[in-house]
Write a protein that holds these residues in place. Structure first.
Motif, short mmCIF file in Angstrom:
data_model
loop_
_atom_site.label_atom_id
_atom_site.label_comp_id
_atom_site.label_asym_id
_atom_site.label_seq_id
_atom_site.Cartn_x
_atom_site.Cartn_y
_atom_site.Cartn_z
N ILE A 76 27.30 -15.83 -22.19
CA ILE A 76 25.90 -16.13 -21.89
C ILE A 76 25.68 -17.64 -21.88
O ILE A 76 26.02 -18.33 -22.84
N PRO A 77 25.11 -18.19 -20.78
CA PRO A 77 24.82 -19.63 -20.76
C PRO A 77 23.58 -19.94 -21.60
O PRO A 77 22.57 -19.24 -21.52
N ILE A 78 23.68 -20.97 -22.39
CA ILE A 78 22.56 -21.42 -23.23
C ILE A 78 22.27 -22.88 -22.88
O ILE A 78 23.19 -23.69 -22.72
N TYR A 79 20.98 -23.19 -22.76
CA TYR A 79 20.55 -24.55 -22.43
C TYR A 79 19.40 -24.93 -23.33
O TYR A 79 18.42 -24.18 -23.47
N VAL A 80 19.50 -26.10 -23.97
CA VAL A 80 18.41 -26.60 -24.81
C VAL A 80 18.22 -28.08 -24.57
O VAL A 80 19.17 -28.80 -24.27
N GLU A 81 16.97 -28.52 -24.69
CA GLU A 81 16.63 -29.94 -24.61
C GLU A 81 15.91 -30.34 -25.87
O GLU A 81 14.96 -29.65 -26.31
N PHE A 82 16.34 -31.47 -26.45
CA PHE A 82 15.69 -32.02 -27.63
C PHE A 82 15.08 -33.37 -27.27
O PHE A 82 15.79 -34.30 -26.91
N SER A 83 13.78 -33.48 -27.36
CA SER A 83 13.10 -34.74 -27.08
C SER A 83 12.86 -35.49 -28.39
O SER A 83 13.07 -34.96 -29.48
N GLY A 84 12.43 -36.77 -28.26
CA GLY A 84 12.03 -37.54 -29.43
C GLY A 84 13.15 -38.17 -30.22
O GLY A 84 12.94 -38.59 -31.35
N LEU A 85 14.34 -38.28 -29.62
CA LEU A 85 15.47 -38.85 -30.35
C LEU A 85 15.61 -40.35 -30.08
O LEU A 85 15.16 -40.85 -29.05
N THR A 86 16.25 -41.03 -31.00
CA THR A 86 16.54 -42.46 -30.86
C THR A 86 18.05 -42.67 -30.89
O THR A 86 18.73 -42.21 -31.82
N ASN A 87 18.55 -43.34 -29.86
CA ASN A 87 19.99 -43.56 -29.76
C ASN A 87 20.50 -44.48 -30.86
O ASN A 87 19.75 -45.31 -31.39
N SER A 88 21.78 -44.37 -31.12
CA SER A 88 22.44 -45.29 -32.04
C SER A 88 22.34 -46.72 -31.51
O SER A 88 22.21 -46.94 -30.31
N SER A 89 22.42 -47.67 -32.40
CA SER A 89 22.36 -49.08 -32.00
C SER A 89 23.73 -49.62 -31.61
O SER A 89 23.84 -50.77 -31.18
N ALA A 90 24.77 -48.82 -31.76
CA ALA A 90 26.13 -49.27 -31.45
C ALA A 90 26.56 -48.75 -30.08
O ALA A 90 26.56 -47.54 -29.84
N ALA A 91 26.91 -49.67 -29.19
CA ALA A 91 27.42 -49.26 -27.88
C ALA A 91 28.78 -48.60 -28.04
O ALA A 91 29.56 -48.94 -28.92
N GLY A 92 29.05 -47.63 -27.18
CA GLY A 92 30.34 -46.95 -27.25
C GLY A 92 30.26 -45.54 -26.69
O GLY A 92 29.25 -45.13 -26.12
N SER A 93 31.35 -44.82 -26.88
CA SER A 93 31.48 -43.46 -26.36
C SER A 93 31.22 -42.45 -27.48
O SER A 93 31.77 -42.57 -28.58
N TYR A 94 30.39 -41.46 -27.20
CA TYR A 94 29.99 -40.47 -28.19
C TYR A 94 30.22 -39.06 -27.65
O TYR A 94 30.12 -38.82 -26.44
N THR A 95 30.53 -38.13 -28.54
CA THR A 95 30.62 -36.71 -28.20
C THR A 95 29.78 -35.92 -29.19
O THR A 95 29.37 -36.44 -30.23
N THR A 96 29.55 -34.65 -28.87
CA THR A 96 28.82 -33.76 -29.78
C THR A 96 29.65 -32.50 -30.00
O THR A 96 30.11 -31.88 -29.04
N ASN A 97 29.84 -32.13 -31.26
CA ASN A 97 30.48 -30.86 -31.61
C ASN A 97 29.41 -29.79 -31.79
O ASN A 97 28.50 -29.94 -32.63
N ILE A 98 29.51 -28.72 -31.00
CA ILE A 98 28.50 -27.66 -31.03
C ILE A 98 29.10 -26.44 -31.73
O ILE A 98 30.23 -26.03 -31.43
N THR A 99 28.32 -25.83 -32.65
CA THR A 99 28.75 -24.67 -33.41
C THR A 99 27.63 -23.64 -33.45
O THR A 99 26.47 -23.99 -33.70
N THR A 100 27.95 -22.38 -33.19
CA THR A 100 26.98 -21.29 -33.35
C THR A 100 27.31 -20.54 -34.63
O THR A 100 28.50 -20.30 -34.94
N GLN A 101 26.27 -20.14 -35.37
CA GLN A 101 26.47 -19.49 -36.66
C GLN A 101 25.49 -18.34 -36.86
O GLN A 101 24.40 -18.31 -36.27
#
Length: 324
Positions: free
Chosen positions: A113-138
């Motif tokens: 099943i495809p799942i899509y979510v959007e989170f507004s209101g976030l502030t990016n890190s102040s450090a330039a670079g490459s980032y990833t996100t680890n997603i876990t369902t529980q």
């Protein structure tokens, strides 16, 4: 009295069985698929940024929470759920680098099943670079259903939009003559000494230019008649180039525009082709929009020493760009 130890043994076995059951559940956690993560603003320290995540479930399970653990440090802001598809309504919170989506009324979600979510209101890190996100369902236990699975990388740029323009390495070579025939007759001066020009062009964006080499068959200008007679090369190569001597000779000289022509051909000197190949022209930078032109003047002269027949040769041109 005799049954109490047996009951105690049964309790111990039940606990061990439960431990084994937990171990089996953890081992079954699978990787999420089709993961994607995008941000509406990739500048460092940007505020009011929306993080969008999409993925497909790998295992059927009752999802109570989905965690999004962003790599690095410095994530800030108070997230809100802007959109959610494929998962029930819920609430969102952030603790450090981890955003947690909690489903209000958890229900079983099938695999794939495809799942899509959007989170507004976030502030990016102040450090330039490459980032990833680890997603876990529980589950609500909590027990892991799928994950943790990493998304592709998002680059946070230092107060700008990261732009990459890739220019392909390119070289265009042309020859205006793929074959030629000289009809020669030693009794007529106009037909006893003839020249055929071959015009080559080179257009390239190679930063350090190119080199152009020429070579011919190991046998040179040769006839297939009895004894395989040849018309001799005018010299053994460019190092022994000479002014045209006449007689039964075969050779070439080079002129050009844009390219640097080898000094062996200055003063209209002629050299003989060699099968190993020799450099005749070069350039130390890109040509720009105007192609370099290299003209090879192939010259053959004969007298009555040249046996009648067809003499052939194959000339090969090799351009080597230098993109360093």
């Amino acid at each position: 009295m005799g049954t109490k130890p047996r009951r105690a043994l049964i309790v111990v076995l039940a606990i061990v069985g439960g431990m084994l059951s937990f171990g089996t559940s953890a081992a079954q956690a699978a990787a999420l698929t089709n993961l994607s993560w995008t941000v509406t603003n990739n500048q460092v320290s940007a505020t009011s940024v929306t993080y969008s995540y999409s993925f497909k479930t790998a295992t059927t399970g009752t999802i109570k929470t989905i965690t999004f653990a962003v790599s690095g440090a410095g994530l800030a802001g108070t997230p809100a759920i802007a959109k959610n598809y494929g998962i029930g309504a819920g609430t969102v919170s952030r603790s450090g680098q981890t955003i947690t989506y909690t489903v209000t009324s958890a229900v079983s979600v099938s695999a794939g099943i495809p799942i899509y979510v959007e989170f507004s209101g976030l502030t990016n890190s102040s450090a330039a670079g490459s980032y990833t996100t680890n997603i876990t369902t529980q589950t609500s236990a909590p027990a892991t259903i799928d994950g943790a699975t990493a998304t592709g990388a998002v680059t946070l740029a230092a107060n700008n939009t990261a732009v990459t323009v890739t220019v392909a390495k390119s070289l265009t070579f042309t020859s205006d003559t793929t074959s030629y025939t000289l009809a020669m007759d030693p009794s007529l001066p106009a037909l006893a000494d003839q020249t055929q020009n071959v015009v080559l062009t080179v257009l390239t964006n190679a930063n350090s230019g190119y080199t152009l080499t020429v070579s011919d068959n190991a046998t040179g200008l040769q006839s297939s008649a009895t004894g395989n007679p040849t018309i001799a090369d005018v010299s053994t190569g460019k190092a022994t180039s000479i002014t045209w001597p006449g007689g039964d000779k075969y050779g070439y000289t080079v002129t050009g525009t844009g390219a640097t022509i080898d000094s062996a051909f200055s003063g209209s000197k002629y050299g003989g082709y060699v099968s190993a190949g020799e450099q005749i022209a070069s350039r130390s930078n890109a040509t720009g929009a105007t192609a370099d032109t290299i003209t090879i003047a192939n010259r053959v002269s004969i007298d009555y020493g040249a046996q009648a027949g067809d003499y052939t040769d194959t000339i090969t041109y090799t351009v080597t760009p230098n993109y360093n």
